[in-house]
Design a protein around this motif. Sequence first.
Motif, PDB file in Angstrom:
ATOM      1  N   ASP A   1      49.750  40.900  45.744  1.00  0.00           N
ATOM      2  CA  ASP A   1      49.099  40.582  44.468  1.00  0.00           C
ATOM      3  C   ASP A   1      47.992  39.543  44.650  1.00  0.00           C
ATOM      4  O   ASP A   1      46.913  39.658  44.047  1.00  0.00           O
ATOM      5  CB  ASP A   1      50.136  40.067  43.466  1.00  0.00           C
ATOM      6  N   ILE A   2      48.256  38.533  45.481  1.00  0.00           N
ATOM      7  CA  ILE A   2      47.232  37.508  45.729  1.00  0.00           C
ATOM      8  C   ILE A   2      46.021  38.103  46.428  1.00  0.00           C
ATOM      9  O   ILE A   2      44.867  37.809  46.086  1.00  0.00           O
ATOM     10  CB  ILE A   2      47.833  36.352  46.543  1.00  0.00           C
TER      11      ILE A   2
ATOM     12  N   ASN B   1      45.032  41.259  46.336  1.00  0.00           N
ATOM     13  CA  ASN B   1      44.313  42.125  45.387  1.00  0.00           C
ATOM     14  C   ASN B   1      43.524  41.310  44.376  1.00  0.00           C
ATOM     15  O   ASN B   1      42.384  41.660  44.026  1.00  0.00           O
ATOM     16  CB  ASN B   1      45.306  43.038  44.669  1.00  0.00           C
ATOM     17  N   ALA B   2      44.114  40.201  43.910  1.00  0.00           N
ATOM     18  CA  ALA B   2      43.402  39.354  42.950  1.00  0.00           C
ATOM     19  C   ALA B   2      42.168  38.722  43.589  1.00  0.00           C
ATOM     20  O   ALA B   2      41.116  38.590  42.938  1.00  0.00           O
ATOM     21  CB  ALA B   2      44.339  38.268  42.421  1.00  0.00           C
ATOM     22  N   THR B   3      42.256  38.345  44.867  1.00  0.00           N
ATOM     23  CA  THR B   3      41.100  37.770  45.562  1.00  0.00           C
ATOM     24  C   THR B   3      39.979  38.785  45.699  1.00  0.00           C
ATOM     25  O   THR B   3      38.796  38.477  45.492  1.00  0.00           O
ATOM     26  CB  THR B   3      41.523  37.266  46.946  1.00  0.00           C
TER      27      THR B   3
ATOM     28  N   LYS C   1      30.834  34.198  39.759  1.00  0.00           N
ATOM     29  CA  LYS C   1      32.191  33.711  39.590  1.00  0.00           C
ATOM     30  C   LYS C   1      32.173  32.379  38.837  1.00  0.00           C
ATOM     31  O   LYS C   1      31.340  31.509  39.114  1.00  0.00           O
ATOM     32  CB  LYS C   1      32.866  33.514  40.947  1.00  0.00           C
TER      33      LYS C   1
ATOM     34  N   SER D   1      46.639  28.934  48.047  1.00  0.00           N
ATOM     35  CA  SER D   1      47.404  30.177  48.141  1.00  0.00           C
ATOM     36  C   SER D   1      48.252  30.212  49.411  1.00  0.00           C
ATOM     37  O   SER D   1      49.406  30.646  49.394  1.00  0.00           O
ATOM     38  CB  SER D   1      46.449  31.377  48.115  1.00  0.00           C
TER      39      SER D   1
ATOM     40  N   MET E   1      39.441  41.453  43.796  1.00  0.00           N
ATOM     41  CA  MET E   1      38.869  41.731  42.471  1.00  0.00           C
ATOM     42  C   MET E   1      38.000  40.578  41.994  1.00  0.00           C
ATOM     43  O   MET E   1      36.953  40.780  41.374  1.00  0.00           O
ATOM     44  CB  MET E   1      39.997  41.991  41.468  1.00  0.00           C
ATOM     45  N   GLY E   2      38.415  39.326  42.276  1.00  0.00           N
ATOM     46  CA  GLY E   2      37.626  38.177  41.845  1.00  0.00           C
ATOM     47  C   GLY E   2      36.321  38.029  42.595  1.00  0.00           C
ATOM     48  O   GLY E   2      35.341  37.493  42.054  1.00  0.00           O
TER      49      GLY E   2
END
Length: 233
Positions: free
Chosen positions: A213-214, A216-218, A228, A4, A220-221
């Motif tokens: 976005d990256i 937020n995605a991290t 995971k 990333s 949430m994941g």
Amino acid sequence: VTLSRYGILSAWLLHLSLNPGNKGKQLPKLEKMWSWLEQIRPHLVQPEEKELLLRHKECYALIWTWVASLIGRMSQNGEIPPMASPTYGRIINIVEMAYGSIRDVRAMHLVKAPFVYVHTLAILVHVNNILNAISFGLVLGMTVEVAMGKDGGKHGNDLPKLVISLLMQFCISMVVPFLYLALLDVCVCISQPFTFEDSKIPSLQFIRNLEQDIANATVMGDNTKWDKPRFKK
């Protein structure tokens, strides 16, 4: 995390290379670009990475060589499926798409496409301006000649009509060229999206949104009720 960071670093370097600005004119272009990057995102690149990338002009594209190499190492370490799997091929395909997109953007900035409409409109504008200038000059000359009586008074009664024609010709010769020039200026701005401020692509906002976005995605994941998913040898 490293992948990333490399992707965001490539986006920032591409943005700074397309928008050189006016600061630090005494510095070379590459040094200016890295100086701005350290001011905007001071911890995005590591010192040893900067030392290697600073040697190359198109460092924003060469970063994806590291990305492909890192993906290969992750595959050998068992962190992602092996090279013979369709999943690995898809990941490499995404890397190739990113690299190709960067090269396309850079090519659009360096090589100007021959827009037929813009060139045709430019010819039309210049020809129209020349014809309007000739027409207005003829009407103005006839009106001045009659007004000063140099025609021997033969067309004295037509002076009001000539004045009205002169005013109409003045309006036509002024309004229409301004409209054509405005359309030509708009077309030129659209055809060069990295040059003019009014039509410039908001790449800075896109990069900010990408980073958000990256992030937020991290988040949430990492916050799920289940384990995971990960590849196991």
